[in-house]
Structures are given as structure tokens and as C-alpha cells.
Scaffold this motif. Sequence first.
Motif, PDB file in Angstrom:
ATOM      1  N   SER A  73      -2.415 -11.141  36.627  1.00 35.76           N
ATOM      2  CA  SER A  73      -3.725 -10.456  37.003  1.00 35.76           C
ATOM      3  C   SER A  73      -3.541  -9.027  37.553  1.00 35.76           C
ATOM      4  CB  SER A  73      -4.786 -11.267  37.540  1.00 35.76           C
ATOM      5  OG  SER A  73      -4.192 -11.597  38.732  1.00 35.76           O
ATOM      6  N   GLU A  75      -4.013  -7.917  40.210  1.00 34.62           N
ATOM      7  CA  GLU A  75      -3.258  -7.714  41.711  1.00 34.62           C
ATOM      8  C   GLU A  75      -1.471  -7.798  41.629  1.00 34.62           C
ATOM      9  OE1 GLU A  75      -5.156 -12.129  41.361  1.00 34.62           O
ATOM     10  OE2 GLU A  75      -6.071  -9.897  40.969  1.00 34.62           O
ATOM     11  N   TYR A  76      -0.955  -8.272  40.435  1.00 34.02           N
ATOM     12  CA  TYR A  76       0.301  -8.235  40.218  1.00 34.02           C
ATOM     13  C   TYR A  76       0.653  -7.425  39.483  1.00 34.02           C
ATOM     14  CZ  TYR A  76      -0.482 -13.097  42.213  1.00 34.02           C
ATOM     15  OH  TYR A  76      -0.791 -13.985  42.937  1.00 34.02           O
ATOM     16  N   TRP A  77      -0.036  -6.473  38.924  1.00 32.58           N
ATOM     17  CA  TRP A  77       0.448  -5.157  37.968  1.00 32.58           C
ATOM     18  C   TRP A  77       1.442  -4.256  38.880  1.00 32.58           C
ATOM     19  CZ3 TRP A  77      -4.338  -3.224  35.072  1.00 32.58           C
ATOM     20  CH2 TRP A  77      -4.871  -4.198  34.088  1.00 32.58           C
ATOM     21  N   HIS A  79       4.104  -4.927  40.322  1.00 35.22           N
ATOM     22  CA  HIS A  79       4.976  -5.901  41.262  1.00 35.22           C
ATOM     23  C   HIS A  79       6.360  -5.780  40.865  1.00 35.22           C
ATOM     24  CE1 HIS A  79       1.887  -7.699  44.049  1.00 35.22           C
ATOM     25  NE2 HIS A  79       1.375  -6.316  43.727  1.00 35.22           N
TER      26      HIS A  79
END
Length: 149
Positions: A73, A75-77, A79
Motif C-alpha cells: 500500500s 505507505e510502503y511505496w 521503501h
Amino acid sequence: MSHHLLLIIHLLCASIWVGGHVLLVFGHLPQALREKNQNIILDYERKYEPVGMTALVLLVVTGIMMAYKYGVSIEYWFHFETPIEKVVSTKLLLLLLTVLFALSAQFRVLPKLKNNPGKLPEMTFHIISVTLIGVLMLVFGSFVRFGGF
């Protein structure tokens, strides 16, 4: 929507997006450069744009939906921690690069190209770049099948 249906739509749209650019590079661009006739490119763009842009929008939507199904999602783009995050984040960066080329072409190169065939080399750079990016996105997407990279 099922993952399989999303994948089918995504692959069909990728075929249209990448295939349209490959056709432009190998089918129309050589003739335009040889004849120094920018209208060959402009005519193709005018016909391809409605289909190509629709395909691109659907690619983005289905790609994001599939990323969420893989647990990547927003929030993990970017990383780059898991193999699937690496694929998704790399494709998003390439998408951003594609958008930058599109904006440059639309607002800087195409208006000048309409009246100046001397802008064909600059447009050629944009066309080849977007085509290569599209092929890279296709290749990177295929790594999802193997769990990412």
C-alpha cells in the motif's frame, strides 16, 4: 475485483501502451526522420493518443490495485525493502519519469514541432525514451511472477 481480472486488464493495456510506442519507433519514426516530415509523427500521435492515454490510466489504476493486493500500500511505496516493494517502487519511479517526458513533449516539444521539422531529433529522443521506459516497466512487472527482485 479479482487479481486475475486485474492482471488481464493490466496486460492488455500494457500491450496497447508499449505496442503503440514500439510501432511508432519502428513503423513511423524512421519514415518521418528520412522524409523530415513531422506530420507523420503528429498524425500518429493524434490517432493513438485517445487509446494510448486510456491504456496508461488503466495501467496505473490496475497496477495500484494489484500492488495493494500484494500488500504494498501507499505507505510502503519507495521503501525498497521487500522484493515486491522493489518492483512496485521501481515501476512507480519509471511512471514518474514517463509523466515528465510526456509533459515535456506536450508543452515544450510538440508545439514547436508542428511548424518546425528541425525539432524531430528532440521528439525522437522523447519517443525512444518513453518506449524504453515502457519496455523496462514490462520487464520489471514480469518479476512479480517470481516474487520480485
